[in-house]
Design a protein around this motif. Sequence first.
Motif, PDB file in Angstrom:
ATOM      1  N   THR A  11       0.824  -1.203   0.000  1.00 44.47           N
ATOM      2  CA  THR A  11       0.000   0.000   0.000  1.00 44.47           C
ATOM      3  C   THR A  11       0.862   1.258   0.000  1.00 44.47           C
ATOM      4  N   THR A  12       0.201   2.410  -0.133  1.00 42.65           N
ATOM      5  CA  THR A  12       0.913   3.694  -0.080  1.00 42.65           C
ATOM      6  C   THR A  12       1.162   4.149   1.345  1.00 42.65           C
ATOM      7  N   GLY A  13       0.553   3.481   2.318  1.00 41.49           N
ATOM      8  CA  GLY A  13       0.696   3.889   3.715  1.00 41.49           C
ATOM      9  C   GLY A  13      -0.019   2.911   4.628  1.00 41.49           C
ATOM     10  N   ASP A  49       0.099   9.814  -5.003  1.00 44.64           N
ATOM     11  CA  ASP A  49       1.534   9.638  -4.861  1.00 44.64           C
ATOM     12  C   ASP A  49       1.852   8.480  -3.913  1.00 44.64           C
ATOM     13  N   ILE A  50       3.112   8.040  -3.933  1.00 43.26           N
ATOM     14  CA  ILE A  50       3.596   7.041  -2.997  1.00 43.26           C
ATOM     15  C   ILE A  50       4.681   7.692  -2.147  1.00 43.26           C
ATOM     16  N   PRO A  51       4.450   7.886  -0.857  1.00 38.74           N
ATOM     17  CA  PRO A  51       5.462   8.520  -0.008  1.00 38.74           C
ATOM     18  C   PRO A  51       6.768   7.743  -0.010  1.00 38.74           C
ATOM     19  N   PRO A  52       7.899   8.440   0.102  1.00 40.08           N
ATOM     20  CA  PRO A  52       9.207   7.764   0.106  1.00 40.08           C
ATOM     21  C   PRO A  52       9.333   6.715   1.204  1.00 40.08           C
ATOM     22  N   GLU A  53       8.718   6.970   2.370  1.00 38.23           N
ATOM     23  CA  GLU A  53       8.833   5.997   3.461  1.00 38.23           C
ATOM     24  C   GLU A  53       8.119   4.681   3.118  1.00 38.23           C
ATOM     25  N   ALA A  54       7.060   4.773   2.299  1.00 38.21           N
ATOM     26  CA  ALA A  54       6.378   3.549   1.859  1.00 38.21           C
ATOM     27  C   ALA A  54       7.225   2.804   0.835  1.00 38.21           C
ATOM     28  N   THR A  55       7.851   3.537  -0.076  1.00 37.10           N
ATOM     29  CA  THR A  55       8.717   2.918  -1.081  1.00 37.10           C
ATOM     30  C   THR A  55       9.892   2.202  -0.432  1.00 37.10           C
ATOM     31  N   LYS A  56      10.383   2.717   0.695  1.00 46.44           N
ATOM     32  CA  LYS A  56      11.478   2.049   1.404  1.00 46.44           C
ATOM     33  C   LYS A  56      11.070   0.655   1.878  1.00 46.44           C
ATOM     34  N   VAL A  57       9.777   0.468   2.149  1.00 46.36           N
ATOM     35  CA  VAL A  57       9.285  -0.815   2.642  1.00 46.36           C
ATOM     36  C   VAL A  57       9.138  -1.819   1.515  1.00 46.36           C
ATOM     37  N   HIS A  58       8.466  -1.409   0.423  1.00 50.10           N
ATOM     38  CA  HIS A  58       8.157  -2.367  -0.653  1.00 50.10           C
ATOM     39  C   HIS A  58       8.923  -2.140  -1.945  1.00 50.10           C
ATOM     40  N   LEU A 146      14.901 -17.396   3.262  1.00 50.25           N
ATOM     41  CA  LEU A 146      14.581 -15.976   3.118  1.00 50.25           C
ATOM     42  C   LEU A 146      15.522 -15.265   2.144  1.00 50.25           C
ATOM     43  N   SER A 147      16.330 -16.004   1.406  1.00 47.69           N
ATOM     44  CA  SER A 147      17.388 -15.398   0.610  1.00 47.69           C
ATOM     45  C   SER A 147      16.864 -14.473  -0.478  1.00 47.69           C
ATOM     46  N   GLU A 148      15.642 -14.698  -0.946  1.00 48.11           N
ATOM     47  CA  GLU A 148      15.099 -13.858  -2.015  1.00 48.11           C
ATOM     48  C   GLU A 148      14.394 -12.620  -1.482  1.00 48.11           C
ATOM     49  N   ARG A 149      14.250 -12.525  -0.173  1.00 47.57           N
ATOM     50  CA  ARG A 149      13.464 -11.429   0.385  1.00 47.57           C
ATOM     51  C   ARG A 149      14.344 -10.233   0.712  1.00 47.57           C
ATOM     52  N   GLY A 150      14.103  -9.123   0.013  1.00 51.65           N
ATOM     53  CA  GLY A 150      14.760  -7.860   0.321  1.00 51.65           C
ATOM     54  C   GLY A 150      13.702  -6.914   0.846  1.00 51.65           C
ATOM     55  N   THR A 151      13.193  -6.044  -0.028  1.00 52.84           N
ATOM     56  CA  THR A 151      12.021  -5.255   0.322  1.00 52.84           C
ATOM     57  C   THR A 151      10.797  -6.163   0.289  1.00 52.84           C
ATOM     58  N   HIS A 152       9.697  -5.696   0.869  1.00 53.90           N
ATOM     59  CA  HIS A 152       8.472  -6.481   0.861  1.00 53.90           C
ATOM     60  C   HIS A 152       7.960  -6.621  -0.569  1.00 53.90           C
ATOM     61  N   ASN A 153       7.490  -7.795  -0.885  1.00 54.65           N
ATOM     62  CA  ASN A 153       6.907  -8.086  -2.196  1.00 54.65           C
ATOM     63  C   ASN A 153       5.714  -8.982  -1.942  1.00 54.65           C
ATOM     64  N   ALA A 154       4.541  -8.569  -2.400  1.00 52.80           N
ATOM     65  CA  ALA A 154       3.312  -9.264  -2.015  1.00 52.80           C
ATOM     66  C   ALA A 154       3.312 -10.723  -2.452  1.00 52.80           C
ATOM     67  N   LEU A 155       3.777 -11.008  -3.676  1.00 54.82           N
ATOM     68  CA  LEU A 155       3.736 -12.381  -4.165  1.00 54.82           C
ATOM     69  C   LEU A 155       4.738 -13.262  -3.423  1.00 54.82           C
ATOM     70  N   LEU A 156       5.963 -12.775  -3.244  1.00 58.46           N
ATOM     71  CA  LEU A 156       6.952 -13.548  -2.495  1.00 58.46           C
ATOM     72  C   LEU A 156       6.508 -13.739  -1.051  1.00 58.46           C
ATOM     73  N   ASP A 157       5.960 -12.682  -0.444  1.00 59.57           N
ATOM     74  CA  ASP A 157       5.483 -12.802   0.935  1.00 59.57           C
ATOM     75  C   ASP A 157       4.382 -13.849   1.054  1.00 59.57           C
TER      76      ASP A 157
END
Length: 231
Positions: A11-13, A49-58, A146-157
Amino acid sequence: MTRSILFDTETTGLDPDTGDRVIEIAALELVNDLRTGNYFHVLVNPERDIPPEATKVHGITLADLEGKPLFADIADEFLAFIGDGKMIAHNAPFDFKFINAELKRAGREPLDYESRAIDTVIMARKKFPGMPANLDALCRRFGIDLSERGTHNALLDCRLLADVYVELIGGRQRGLGLSNDRQQSSTSGGVRKRKAVTGRKARPMPPPDEATLARHAEFLNSLSDPIWLKE
């Protein structure tokens, strides 16, 4: 056969009540609590918009969503995929709240949380009181890669959570799914379905021929005092 859907959103927030929107949805089909290989995955234009803090997560930026569909454009396809079964999510109130806000905005009926939701956070806290219940911690606890997990990704999660969910409900031998997860064929609109894998019928073993029986007898005679020849 019991069908359920395991799903996740990005999400955006943190709160749809303040204008935050869904930008990614992933959902996996489970049958008898195991992945079938059928899934729904789509990136969504949030119309904001997508806030920068949200982009840092996903890791998703507004540029990544250029030309992607609006939620209203994929709402019916998403509803058709999830059907009327149970819906499993990690911190389910968060994902349900966002999905229901999007459904309401698109003029669709919301999902009933009380009758459909299974929250793996609650399951984890009951199973391991006082221990961390986030997805990374649970994957480490159960030895899930968990080797493929960096930022959050809905499908990988979702794929990670599917493995965690199996462990939380008691664990099953891995590899006993309905078919091989790598054998998939894609369809339009973000839904992919796996090809069915057919098994081979077992063939009865033929009886040994005379030459085989003779070699076996010769081998037995070469052994010193075998116990199976004693009366």
